[in-house]
Design a protein around this motif. Structure first.
Motif, PDB file in Angstrom:
ATOM      1  N   ALA A  56      32.867 -16.250  18.723  1.00  0.00           N
ATOM      2  CA  ALA A  56      32.462 -17.623  19.066  1.00  0.00           C
ATOM      3  C   ALA A  56      32.085 -18.367  17.787  1.00  0.00           C
ATOM      4  CB  ALA A  56      31.292 -17.606  20.039  1.00  0.00           C
TER       5      ALA A  56
ATOM      6  N   GLU B  18      36.812 -17.104  33.848  1.00  0.00           N
ATOM      7  CA  GLU B  18      36.271 -17.714  32.632  1.00  0.00           C
ATOM      8  C   GLU B  18      34.978 -17.041  32.188  1.00  0.00           C
ATOM      9  OE1 GLU B  18      36.036 -21.834  33.759  1.00  0.00           O
ATOM     10  OE2 GLU B  18      37.890 -22.286  32.694  1.00  0.00           O
ATOM     11  N   HIS B  19      34.332 -16.306  33.065  1.00  0.00           N
ATOM     12  CA  HIS B  19      33.074 -15.641  32.749  1.00  0.00           C
ATOM     13  C   HIS B  19      33.271 -14.145  32.523  1.00  0.00           C
ATOM     14  CE1 HIS B  19      30.543 -19.185  33.765  1.00  0.00           C
ATOM     15  NE2 HIS B  19      31.549 -19.448  34.580  1.00  0.00           N
TER      16      HIS B  19
ATOM     17  N   GLU C 164      27.814 -16.381  22.023  1.00  0.00           N
ATOM     18  CA  GLU C 164      28.251 -15.078  22.510  1.00  0.00           C
ATOM     19  C   GLU C 164      29.767 -14.978  22.451  1.00  0.00           C
ATOM     20  OE1 GLU C 164      27.718 -12.281  26.521  1.00  0.00           O
ATOM     21  OE2 GLU C 164      26.866 -14.306  26.412  1.00  0.00           O
TER      22      GLU C 164
ATOM     23  N   ARG D   8      33.492 -10.960  30.468  1.00  0.00           N
ATOM     24  CA  ARG D   8      32.869 -10.601  29.191  1.00  0.00           C
ATOM     25  C   ARG D   8      33.726  -9.590  28.442  1.00  0.00           C
ATOM     26  NH1 ARG D   8      27.202  -8.195  30.288  1.00  0.00           N
ATOM     27  NH2 ARG D   8      27.355  -7.991  28.027  1.00  0.00           N
TER      28      ARG D   8
ATOM     29  N   ILE E 268      35.177 -21.438  20.748  1.00  0.00           N
ATOM     30  CA  ILE E 268      35.960 -20.212  20.595  1.00  0.00           C
ATOM     31  C   ILE E 268      36.635 -20.235  19.235  1.00  0.00           C
ATOM     32  CG2 ILE E 268      37.852 -18.833  21.531  1.00  0.00           C
ATOM     33  CD1 ILE E 268      37.318 -20.099  24.238  1.00  0.00           C
TER      34      ILE E 268
ATOM     35  N   ARG F 129      42.131 -19.689  29.551  1.00  0.00           N
ATOM     36  CA  ARG F 129      41.865 -21.054  29.078  1.00  0.00           C
ATOM     37  C   ARG F 129      43.125 -21.669  28.477  1.00  0.00           C
ATOM     38  NH1 ARG F 129      36.425 -21.889  27.416  1.00  0.00           N
ATOM     39  NH2 ARG F 129      37.123 -23.816  26.418  1.00  0.00           N
TER      40      ARG F 129
ATOM     41  N   ALA G 210      39.699 -14.034  29.188  1.00  0.00           N
ATOM     42  CA  ALA G 210      39.192 -15.368  29.521  1.00  0.00           C
ATOM     43  C   ALA G 210      39.814 -16.421  28.616  1.00  0.00           C
ATOM     44  CB  ALA G 210      37.671 -15.391  29.399  1.00  0.00           C
ATOM     45  N   VAL G 211      39.993 -16.099  27.329  1.00  0.00           N
ATOM     46  CA  VAL G 211      40.629 -17.041  26.394  1.00  0.00           C
ATOM     47  C   VAL G 211      42.087 -17.259  26.789  1.00  0.00           C
ATOM     48  CG1 VAL G 211      41.306 -17.394  23.995  1.00  0.00           C
ATOM     49  CG2 VAL G 211      39.054 -16.438  24.527  1.00  0.00           C
TER      50      VAL G 211
ATOM     51  N   HIS H  49      33.675 -14.120  23.341  1.00  0.00           N
ATOM     52  CA  HIS H  49      34.437 -14.404  24.551  1.00  0.00           C
ATOM     53  C   HIS H  49      35.447 -13.283  24.800  1.00  0.00           C
ATOM     54  CE1 HIS H  49      32.988 -18.624  24.671  1.00  0.00           C
ATOM     55  NE2 HIS H  49      33.037 -18.516  23.342  1.00  0.00           N
ATOM     56  N   SER H  50      35.736 -13.044  26.064  1.00  0.00           N
ATOM     57  CA  SER H  50      36.741 -12.047  26.423  1.00  0.00           C
ATOM     58  C   SER H  50      38.139 -12.573  26.120  1.00  0.00           C
ATOM     59  CB  SER H  50      36.630 -11.710  27.915  1.00  0.00           C
ATOM     60  OG  SER H  50      37.765 -11.027  28.370  1.00  0.00           O
TER      61      SER H  50
END
Length: 501
Positions: A424, A375-376, A429, A378, A467, A439, A435-436, A431-432
């Motif tokens: 975002a 989730e983190h 910031e 980048r 997001i 999610r 990571a999305v 989002h990658s």
């Protein structure tokens, strides 16, 4: 006359670029070929030395100065000792082959290089005995060929059958159209079809089918279960995949209980009948870089010594053969071998340094991933890494191709850490994309049968989480994760709930 500028790529530069993009196994094969061609190259079989960034005991901290230190590997002795750069003579204690033969006496047998050269011809030394090379997994083609010899006596049919068997892939399916096989053999399609029906009757059941429906039909015929209702079911496998049982009942003309039994029987069949036989060996992913957490929260970055070929240039042998050279042709050959050996060892050293430099910058950029999870992750592109380490984007692309790193979260290809940016909401910031995607999968896994999320609902929840994403992007990410639509998921969850009752 015309004056101009051009970039000339020397063979040595081309070799360095080629080595940079090779995977671990490809590099090993390339080095093995060079060892056979170049008599001045020797493999260093000494003890493994840990490859660490300069600064030995201390961790590689996530700050620019410490990461700059990571650009130099180990110490000069450690790295050059492994790759052979600048070594004058490392084989002084070894006698020449002719001297060894004289020392052993005229009656002694010559030592032959190859599989048993290093063992002196013994079959019992080493972790595995000679008998380990006598067995091999039975391939699907061998299994089918043995049955063909028993089932078919006509020579022409055997030739057709062997061509059909050769066209069967590891999963057990016929990978080449029958018409192409018939055209290649110069026979009619009907004749090839007749032999194909014979091969399809071999063990394992369902082999040599042209698609999944034919594979399941063959297995059902063997079980005497291919009745008209089952034929209709096999002809509509797309409805089975969608779990549209209402449509299946109409097509097959059966009730709820019968359709449940028929679908259960389909699931008990083997859609890949050839996977039980020895096929092509699966290649194990060997990481090129190790990432470990240090006690102070920073990261230790090591190159895997098993992926670094250790080569030495035998300067003693070069001096000996140079003196014995009798003509210009032999002298030119020896000089070329020395130049090639030196360039190869330098290219291997540069390759190792570049891999470590790129991996160090990836860890610095993606520190949140290694510390807290996907989730983190980048957004990151090749240009960001290239600008940070002072290299071209194409170089970074070659380094990250077919290279892997391992950490506490698993083994990842270096390309995995490069993903597009998703904007975002507000001034947050970006989002990658990876990571999305994670999610989205997480939200779908947590949904209940009574509240299945549509793509619009997922968009709303993501925007609430900061997001900014379009519905078509959510659909694209969901399809890349092989997740069906909300309607299909709802139908599947309802069917599963009924079966559990």
């Amino acid at each position: 006359m015309r004056q101009g500028q051009s970039l000339v790529m020397t063979p040595q530069l081309l070799q360095a670029i080629k080595l940079l993009q090779l995977s671990h196994l490809e590099l090993q094969n390339f080095v093995d070929g060079e060892l056979e061609r170049n008599p001045l190259l020797e493999r260093d079989d000494g003890p493994d030395l840990p490859l660490r960034p300069e600064g030995g005991d201390g961790p590689l901290a996530a700050d620019p100065e410490s990461f700059a230190r990571a650009e130099s590997l180990n110490t000069q002795e450690g790295m050059e000792g492994r790759l052979g750069t600048g070594l004058d003579n490392v084989f002084q204690s070894e006698q020449p082959s002719a001297a060894r033969s004289e020392a052993n006496g005229a009656d002694s047998l010559p030592i032959i290089g190859g599989a048993y050269g290093s063992r002196g011809g013994s079959f019992e030394d080493g972790p595995e005995g000679f008998e380990s090379g006598l067995t091999a997994d039975l391939s699907l083609q061998d299994h089918l060929s043995a049955q063909l010899d028993l089932a078919v006596s006509d020579a022409a049919q055997r030739i057709i059958g062997r061509h059909l068997i050769d066209a069967v892939d590891d999963s057990g399916y016929l990978a080449e159209p029958v018409a192409e096989i018939a055209a290649r053999l110069g026979v009619g399609v009907e004749r090839v079809e007749a032999v194909l029906r014979i091969v399809q009757g071999f063990d394992p059941s369902g082999v040599a089918a042209r698609d999944v429906a034919e594979c399941l039909a063959i297995q059902l015929r063997d079980r005497d279960r291919f009745d008209p209702a089952m034929q209709a079911l096999v002809a509509n496998l797309h409805l089975v995949a969608k779990r549209d049982f209402a449509a299946l009942k109409r097509v097959c003309g059966v009730d709820d209980e019968d359709i449940a039994d028929m679908v259960g029987e389909i699931r008990r069949l083997d859609p890949k009948p050839g996977r039980g036989f020895g096929g092509s060996a699966a290649e194990t992913v060997v990481p090129d870089v190790f990432i470990r957490a240090a006690p102070d929260g920073s990261w230790l970055i090591d190159l895997n010594p098993d992926t670094l070929p250790r080569l030495l240039v035998n300067q003693t042998y070069h001096a000996r053969v140079s003196k014995a050279a009798r003509n210009d042709e032999e002298k030119a050959f020896i000089a070329e071998c020395l130049q090639t050996a030196n360039w190869l060892t330098r290219s291997l050293e540069q390759r190792a340094r570049t891999i470590l430099k790129v991996a160090s910058e990836i860890v610095r950029q993606q520190d949140g991933f290694f510390a807290h999870g996907i989730e983190h992750l980048r957004p990151l592109n090749l240009k960001t890494i290239a600008d940070a380490i002072g290299m071209h984007e194409s170089t970074v692309s070659r380094v990250t191709s077919n290279k892997y790193l391992t950490c506490s979260r698993g083994v990842f290809e270096m390309k995995y850490f490069f993903s597009a940016a998703i904007a975002a909401t507000g001034y947050g910031e970006a989002h990658s994309a990876e990571a999305v995607r994670f999610r989205i999968k997480q939200m779908i896994d947590e949904e209940s049968p009574s509240a299945v999320l549509s793509d619009d609902a997922i968009v709303t929840k993501l925007k609430a989480g900061g997001i900014d994403i379009a519905r078509r992007t959510v659909a694209k990410y969901r399809e890349s994760l092989r997740i069906p639509s909300s309607m299909e998921r709802r139908r599947e969850k309802v069917a599963m709930a009924r079966s559990e009752r």
